[in-house]
Design a protein around this motif. Structure first.
Motif, mmCIF file in Angstrom:
data_model
loop_
_atom_site.group_PDB
_atom_site.id
_atom_site.type_symbol
_atom_site.label_atom_id
_atom_site.label_comp_id
_atom_site.label_asym_id
_atom_site.label_seq_id
_atom_site.Cartn_x
_atom_site.Cartn_y
_atom_site.Cartn_z
ATOM 1 N N SER A 124 29.311 46.271 36.739
ATOM 2 C CA SER A 124 29.869 45.367 37.738
ATOM 3 C C SER A 124 28.732 44.885 38.626
ATOM 4 O O SER A 124 27.876 45.673 39.048
ATOM 5 N N VAL A 125 28.723 43.583 38.908
ATOM 6 C CA VAL A 125 27.660 42.968 39.689
ATOM 7 C C VAL A 125 28.201 42.631 41.078
ATOM 8 O O VAL A 125 29.050 41.751 41.209
ATOM 9 N N PRO A 126 27.736 43.281 42.144
ATOM 10 C CA PRO A 126 28.122 42.831 43.478
ATOM 11 C C PRO A 126 27.722 41.374 43.679
ATOM 12 O O PRO A 126 26.652 40.950 43.209
ATOM 13 N N PHE A 127 28.548 40.616 44.362
ATOM 14 C CA PHE A 127 28.184 39.213 44.564
ATOM 15 C C PHE A 127 26.950 39.073 45.446
ATOM 16 O O PHE A 127 26.249 38.060 45.399
ATOM 17 N N ASN A 128 26.645 40.106 46.253
ATOM 18 C CA ASN A 128 25.426 40.093 47.052
ATOM 19 C C ASN A 128 24.207 40.285 46.154
ATOM 20 O O ASN A 128 24.181 41.205 45.349
ATOM 21 N N LEU A 178 23.446 47.129 40.355
ATOM 22 C CA LEU A 178 24.513 47.208 39.363
ATOM 23 C C LEU A 178 25.252 48.549 39.393
ATOM 24 O O LEU A 178 24.648 49.606 39.532
ATOM 25 N N LEU A 179 26.566 48.448 39.241
ATOM 26 C CA LEU A 179 27.434 49.624 39.125
ATOM 27 C C LEU A 179 27.812 49.788 37.655
ATOM 28 O O LEU A 179 28.519 48.946 37.089
ATOM 29 N N LYS A 180 27.334 50.867 37.044
ATOM 30 C CA LYS A 180 27.615 51.126 35.635
ATOM 31 C C LYS A 180 28.977 51.791 35.493
ATOM 32 O O LYS A 180 29.295 52.754 36.195
ATOM 33 N N PHE A 181 29.788 51.280 34.559
ATOM 34 C CA PHE A 181 31.061 51.924 34.260
ATOM 35 C C PHE A 181 30.788 53.161 33.391
ATOM 36 O O PHE A 181 29.998 53.101 32.450
ATOM 37 N N PRO A 182 31.443 54.286 33.697
ATOM 38 C CA PRO A 182 31.086 55.540 33.022
ATOM 39 C C PRO A 182 31.486 55.620 31.561
ATOM 40 O O PRO A 182 30.889 56.385 30.809
ATOM 41 N N ASP A 183 32.492 54.853 31.141
ATOM 42 C CA ASP A 183 32.972 54.926 29.762
ATOM 43 C C ASP A 183 33.357 53.525 29.298
ATOM 44 O O ASP A 183 34.220 52.893 29.905
ATOM 45 N N ARG A 184 32.719 53.042 28.241
ATOM 46 C CA ARG A 184 32.918 51.651 27.815
ATOM 47 C C ARG A 184 34.363 51.366 27.407
ATOM 48 O O ARG A 184 34.964 50.377 27.852
ATOM 49 N N ASP A 185 34.946 52.212 26.559
ATOM 50 C CA ASP A 185 36.302 51.955 26.077
ATOM 51 C C ASP A 185 37.310 51.995 27.228
ATOM 52 O O ASP A 185 38.218 51.155 27.299
ATOM 53 N N ARG A 186 37.145 52.950 28.108
ATOM 54 C CA ARG A 186 38.052 53.051 29.249
ATOM 55 C C ARG A 186 37.890 51.846 30.176
ATOM 56 O O ARG A 186 38.874 51.324 30.715
ATOM 57 N N ASN A 239 32.120 49.778 46.247
ATOM 58 C CA ASN A 239 32.586 49.520 44.876
ATOM 59 C C ASN A 239 32.724 50.768 44.016
ATOM 60 O O ASN A 239 33.592 50.833 43.146
ATOM 61 N N ARG A 240 31.902 51.786 44.254
ATOM 62 C CA ARG A 240 32.030 52.988 43.420
ATOM 63 C C ARG A 240 33.353 53.710 43.676
ATOM 64 O O ARG A 240 34.057 54.098 42.729
ATOM 65 N N GLN A 241 33.707 53.921 44.941
ATOM 66 C CA GLN A 241 34.964 54.620 45.210
ATOM 67 C C GLN A 241 36.176 53.781 44.800
ATOM 68 O O GLN A 241 37.189 54.319 44.338
ATOM 69 N N LEU A 242 36.078 52.462 44.935
ATOM 70 C CA LEU A 242 37.170 51.610 44.478
ATOM 71 C C LEU A 242 37.277 51.624 42.950
ATOM 72 O O LEU A 242 38.383 51.569 42.407
ATOM 73 N N MET A 243 36.141 51.688 42.266
ATOM 74 C CA MET A 243 36.183 51.838 40.806
ATOM 75 C C MET A 243 36.962 53.084 40.415
ATOM 76 O O MET A 243 37.798 53.050 39.488
ATOM 77 N N MET A 244 36.734 54.182 41.103
ATOM 78 C CA MET A 244 37.445 55.416 40.784
ATOM 79 C C MET A 244 38.942 55.270 41.042
ATOM 80 O O MET A 244 39.772 55.773 40.272
ATOM 81 N N ALA A 245 39.304 54.566 42.113
ATOM 82 C CA ALA A 245 40.718 54.341 42.390
ATOM 83 C C ALA A 245 41.366 53.524 41.269
ATOM 84 O O ALA A 245 42.507 53.783 40.879
ATOM 85 N N LEU A 246 40.639 52.555 40.735
ATOM 86 C CA LEU A 246 41.169 51.741 39.639
ATOM 87 C C LEU A 246 41.279 52.550 38.353
ATOM 88 O O LEU A 246 42.298 52.495 37.651
#
Length: 394
Positions: A91-95, A149-157, A341-348
């Motif tokens: 995920s790319v922050p717009f900043n 950049l925020l890397k997603f921990p699992d591609r399929d998920r 964004n990291r904590q919101l990613m976990m919520a999602l």
């Protein structure tokens, strides 16, 4: 890498998908950089902020490649990139932020001091934000990759949740930032101005933070109906111009603990006339003494399309004395996405926040982007997500 195409702003009211240059490991001045990656775009969203430019309400130049909400796959990386690998979904922050200057080191990445010669703060595909090429395209270059950049921990998920995760680039952290700065907490009563995607993201964030009641005000009946459908209290601003009375019908008093402006400088009043300060003035009227007002809605320094002479240079008729007398706290400016964004990613990922459904995400092709802009500009109750490579499951 196949040939690149992107959404290009041509003139007020007109965008077009055109062939654009392939991204290079270069900054906007043409200097070689090794701290960047090239992304294959998985999703890239149309934002209400983009609409300000397309409507001719900024000084955006013709030929600007649009798009600051970017989610992608790393396909090339520079020699100085250590924490990311080819194949990672990010995920790319717009900043655009360097991670090294005073403000970045303090966490204020929305006003990085090094990535824009004109002012503090950089962004992709946006007027006055450093000439970084936008991401409504097939491919894009992202600088300072390890930091940004925020890397997603699992591609399929991640791909299974991509309609939600694509909101991490801007609107979800922006709505959350507005709610946090409005002081929302357990039991709060909250008023959100604007039932567009950022307003809905702010309302969802307020609910996540424990608000007791979340009201959303708008004139658009379709957006109000959608807000009700996803669990918020709609406030029909067309009914009359006394916002406090409308709030009182819901919570029993004409005030709230927290208010969030998700409209910005193109606000209109009850009679349909543009009044750029109307939302801010209403916020001060309905927010309780010592309450807080979060302002994620955009306000610009130059508005060539303003209906008032003063507003052309960002001067608004603001009742600041009212806010001062009530000891209000105000917080403005671009959201430092990396702060949230990291904590919101976990919520999602853990099903705490179905943000794609809340903002009514609609996936379209890159070639259909001009249609998305046109439909969104008419007030559609939707968030358009561009899928340039057909990677998102229908």
């Amino acid at each position: 890498m196949s040939s690149n195409r992107g959404v290009v702003y041509l003139e007020p009211g007109k965008v077009e998908v055109r062939d654009i240059p392939d991204p290079k490991f270069e900054d906007p001045r043409g200097r070689k950089i090794d701290h960047a990656v090239i992304l294959k775009i998985v999703t890239t969203n149309i934002c209400g902020s983009d609409q300000h430019m397309v409507r001719g309400r900024t000084t955006a130049p013709a030929g600007l490649v649009l798009g600051h909400e970017i989610t992608g796959e790393v396909i090339e990386k520079g020699a100085d990139v250590e924490m990311l690998d080819v194949g990672d979904l990010v995920s790319v922050p717009f900043n655009v932020a360097c991670g090294r200057c005073r403000t970045c080191r303090h966490g204020d990445t929305g006003v990085c001091l090094t990535v824009n010669d004109g002012r503090a703060g950089g962004a992709y595909g946006y007027v006055d934000m450093g000439d970084w090429i936008g991401g409504q395209a097939r491919y894009v270059m992202v600088p300072y990759a390890d930091f940004n950049l925020l890397k997603f921990p699992d591609r399929d998920r991640a791909m299974a949740k991509i309609r939600d995760l694509t909101m991490l680039t801007d609107i979800l952290p922006t709505g959350f930032h507005g709610a946090v700065n409005a002081g929302v907490g357990v039991g709060s009563t909250v008023y959100v101005a604007g039932a567009g995607p950022v307003g809905l993201a702010a309302a969802a964030s307020a609910r996540l933070l424990g608000a007791a009641v979340v009201m959303i005000g708008d004139f658009n009946p379709d957006r109000l109906a959608h807000a009700r459908k996803v669990g918020f209290e709609p406030i029909d601003l067309s009914s009359h111009d006394r916002l406090g009375d409308l709030v009182e019908q819901v919570v029993g008093v004409p005030e709230v603990d927290s208010a969030i402006d998700a409209v910005g400088f193109e606000a209109v009043g009850h009679g349909g006339k543009e009044q750029p300060a109307i939302v801010l003035n209403q916020m001060m009227e309905v927010t309780r003494a010592a309450g807080s007002i979060g302002i994620p809605g955009l306000y610009v320094t130059e508005d060539p399309g303003a209906h008032e002479a003063q507003a052309k240079t960002g001067n608004l008729s603001l009742r600041l004395g009212l806010g001062w007398a009530k000891s209000h706290s105000f917080h403005t400016g671009q959201t430092p996405v990396l702060k949230y964004n990291r904590q919101l990613m976990m919520a999602l990922l853990h099903d705490r926040l179905p943000i794609a459904d809340i903002v009514n995400a609609q996936v379209i092709s890159l070639e259909d982007a001009p249609m998305g802009y046109e439909t969104f500009d008419k007030g559609a109750a939707a968030k358009f997500v561009i899928d340039p490579h057909g990677m998102v499951a229908s």
